[in-house]
Design a protein around this motif. Structure first.
Motif, short mmCIF file in Angstrom:
data_model
loop_
_atom_site.label_atom_id
_atom_site.label_comp_id
_atom_site.label_asym_id
_atom_site.label_seq_id
_atom_site.Cartn_x
_atom_site.Cartn_y
_atom_site.Cartn_z
N HIS A 45 -11.14 -8.61 -34.05
CA HIS A 45 -10.53 -9.93 -33.85
C HIS A 45 -9.37 -10.03 -34.84
O HIS A 45 -9.58 -10.12 -36.05
CB HIS A 45 -11.53 -11.06 -34.07
N THR A 103 -8.97 -21.15 -35.89
CA THR A 103 -8.87 -19.99 -35.01
C THR A 103 -7.83 -20.21 -33.92
O THR A 103 -7.08 -19.30 -33.58
CB THR A 103 -10.24 -19.73 -34.34
N GLN A 104 -7.77 -21.41 -33.41
CA GLN A 104 -6.93 -21.68 -32.24
C GLN A 104 -5.64 -22.41 -32.56
O GLN A 104 -4.82 -22.61 -31.66
CB GLN A 104 -7.74 -22.46 -31.20
N THR A 108 -11.01 -14.31 -43.72
CA THR A 108 -9.85 -13.76 -43.01
C THR A 108 -8.86 -13.21 -44.03
O THR A 108 -8.41 -13.93 -44.93
CB THR A 108 -9.18 -14.85 -42.17
N THR A 132 -9.62 -20.23 -42.48
CA THR A 132 -10.89 -19.64 -42.08
C THR A 132 -11.40 -18.70 -43.17
O THR A 132 -10.64 -17.97 -43.80
CB THR A 132 -10.75 -18.88 -40.75
N ARG A 148 -8.92 -10.18 -29.26
CA ARG A 148 -10.33 -9.82 -29.40
C ARG A 148 -10.63 -8.61 -28.53
O ARG A 148 -10.19 -8.53 -27.38
CB ARG A 148 -11.23 -10.98 -28.97
N MET A 177 -9.77 -11.27 -38.76
CA MET A 177 -10.25 -12.64 -38.76
C MET A 177 -11.69 -12.73 -39.26
O MET A 177 -12.39 -11.74 -39.45
CB MET A 177 -10.13 -13.22 -37.35
N TYR A 178 -12.13 -13.96 -39.44
CA TYR A 178 -13.41 -14.27 -40.09
C TYR A 178 -14.60 -13.59 -39.44
O TYR A 178 -15.61 -13.33 -40.10
CB TYR A 178 -13.63 -15.78 -40.10
N GLN A 228 -5.22 -11.58 -35.74
CA GLN A 228 -4.10 -12.46 -35.50
C GLN A 228 -2.88 -11.93 -36.25
O GLN A 228 -3.02 -11.18 -37.23
CB GLN A 228 -4.40 -13.90 -35.91
#
Length: 495
Positions: free
Chosen positions: A44, A13-14, A82, A79, A39, A98-99, A46
């Motif tokens: 959520h 995630t990061q 995703t 993840t 978010r 995202m997940y 990316q």
């Protein structure tokens, strides 16, 4: 170093993490690059292009001192759940959902009606709002499709296509939440037709550990991975973490505690969960990797104790066993494992206003949920008596590791390295060889932590209080609550 190395890439995630590992587990190089997302409530997202930029930077750093001729293969983990839509050339048409993005909740009922028989046979019974197939329907509803058509890409598919320069198959691990039939190892055509998923949208399927192609010239220039290096199908980050523990015998489990908690084990057959919280991935050797992802985790610490010295709070929390407060430390709203409750919300009961006690309550609350996961797995008949490894960022806290061993009442194993990128490197090295054999050579144990004799039973009352609270709020099924009480009583009898 002139030894052969295998490169594992972990997309979290990061950030992205790359690890170059020899056959004996020595690290020849490592690199990392940060990622950021957006978010907003259930949203959520990316930017997929940022994944590629982060992967390129992480690989270049990892391979800085590695002779180019020694890199034998690369694999990517990512993840779970995703996804995004791309055009036929692999360019993003949408942001990545995202997940834990739950905007597709309205599509879940239709997905579960259409796929009821397949989902039942696979053991998880029903999909959840954050799973990839409902999100795919949401994306199709909200995305104008170009004349050339759209393609679905899991997070790892997007990166693998950039690495190879051509379309790639998806691994079964990442495809589980998109509806892949892991027993037949194919997409369930009738289900997808009923849901209106266009032909040609989904990639072919292969097992983790299958060669997908080789690194193209453009990717080599961006990443430093030599052109022609084989690209091997990876897995979800949870499955990669399991492979990276080296514990692949049936009954073994790995608990990954980072922002949230992911528990995964090894069984000979898929685990069937009538409550829909446990799902089983397929391992490269045909065994199964059942588990689930909780919404509790260390993310509650960064949210509730921002900027604080956590090592100091660890020391102070050691005198609060058990804490006066009782906490259920959810990170995002809604619970996914060991019970499914989209309306669940975190809580703290009986707080004194003392910072150390509130902090101790969070550490203990996560450990209680981890214990409840094993009680639920026992209810389902899953073997749980093998080795338990602890990985993830929380494994760096010696106090929290000891606390978890005490609450669980069982020894825990700490690998020398605890990261999914190592599991991805195991997959990179696995074509043509048993994955368990590769993992056994690459993975070393740092230490084993036993529960402290003077803590036996100390946390039982608080644990059962939390079980009662979760059941009383209508989130925890009575069968799981009863099994938790039964197993706690059995432990008490043994004492």
């Amino acid at each position: 170093m002139n030894d052969d190395v295998w490169l594992g890439i972990d997309l979290g995630t990061q950030g992205a993490r790359a690890l170059a590992v020899t056959a004996s587990g020595d690290v020849a190089g490592a690199g990392a690059a940060e990622l950021a997302g957006r978010r907003d409530g259930p949203r959520h997202e990316q930017d997929p292009e940022h994944w590629w930029e982060a992967v390129a930077a992480a690989c270049a750093r990892a391979l800085r001192d590695v002779p180019p001729g020694s890199v034998r293969a690369v694999a990517v983990d990512a993840t779970s759940g995703t996804i995004l839509l791309t055009d036929r050339d692999g360019n993003p048409l949408t942001p990545a959902l995202m997940y834990d993005d739950t905007r597709a909740a309205a599509h879940v009922e239709r997905v579960n009606e259409a796929g009821a028989e397949v989902w039942r046979r696979l053991g998880y019974r029903r999909m959840q709002p954050a799973w990839a197939l409902p999100k795919l329907l949401w994306l199709l509803e909200h995305t104008p499709v170009p004349p050339g058509g759209a393609r679905l890409a899991h997070q790892s598919d997007f990166v693998n296509r950039r690495l190879t320069g051509h379309p790639v198959a998806a691994d079964l691990s990442n495809a589980l939440k998109t509806g892949a039939d892991l027993i037949a190892e194919r997409w369930p055509g009738d289900v997808l037709d009923a849901l209106g998923v266009p032909d040609g949208l989904l990639p072919p399927l292969v097992r983790s550990g299958t060669p997908l192609g080789t690194v193209c010239a453009a990717a080599a220039a961006a990443t430093g991975i030599p052109a022609g290096t084989p690209v091997v199908a990876g897995a979800t980050d949870g499955c990669a973490a399991q492979l990276g523990t080296g514990r692949l015998a049936p009954g073994s489990w790995n608990s990954v505690l980072g922002t949230t908690l992911v528990l995964k084990g090894v069984t000979d057959r898929p685990v069937h969960d009538p409550f829909g919280a446990v799902y089983s991935h397929k391992a490269p050797d045909g065994r199964w990797l059942p588990g689930g992802a909780s919404s509790t985790g260390a993310g509650a610490l960064t949210r509730d104790f921002p900027g604080r010295d956590l090592a100091d709070l660890d020391r102070r929390a050691a005198s609060r066993e058990p804490a006066t407060a009782l906490a259920y430390p959810l990170v995002p709203a809604g619970e996914r494992f060991p019970f499914l409750a989209p309306d669940a919300r975190g809580f703290r009961i009986g707080g004194t206003g003392d910072e150390a006690d509130d902090y101790a309550a969070v550490l203990q609350g996560v450990a209680y949920i981890e214990r409840l996961c094993f009680d639920h797995l026992d209810l389902l008949g899953a073997p749980t008596g093998g080795d338990l490894t602890l990985t993830g960022g929380a494994a760096r806290s010696a106090y929290w590791v000891q606390l978890r061993a005490d609450v669980l009442g069982r020894p825990v194993v700490l690998p020398s390295r605890s990261e999914p990128a190592l599991g991805a490197a195991v997959l990179a090295a696995s074509p043509g060889r048993p994955v368990a054999e590769v993992a056994a050579r690459m993975v070393a144990v740092r230490t084993v932590v036993d529960p402290r004799a003077d803590r036996v039973g100390r946390f039982d009352d608080a644990y059962l209080r939390l079980v009662g609270e979760l059941e009383g709020r209508g989130w925890l099924p009575a069968a799981t609550a009863d099994r938790a009480r039964e197993r706690t009583g059995m432990k008490g009898a043994r004492r």
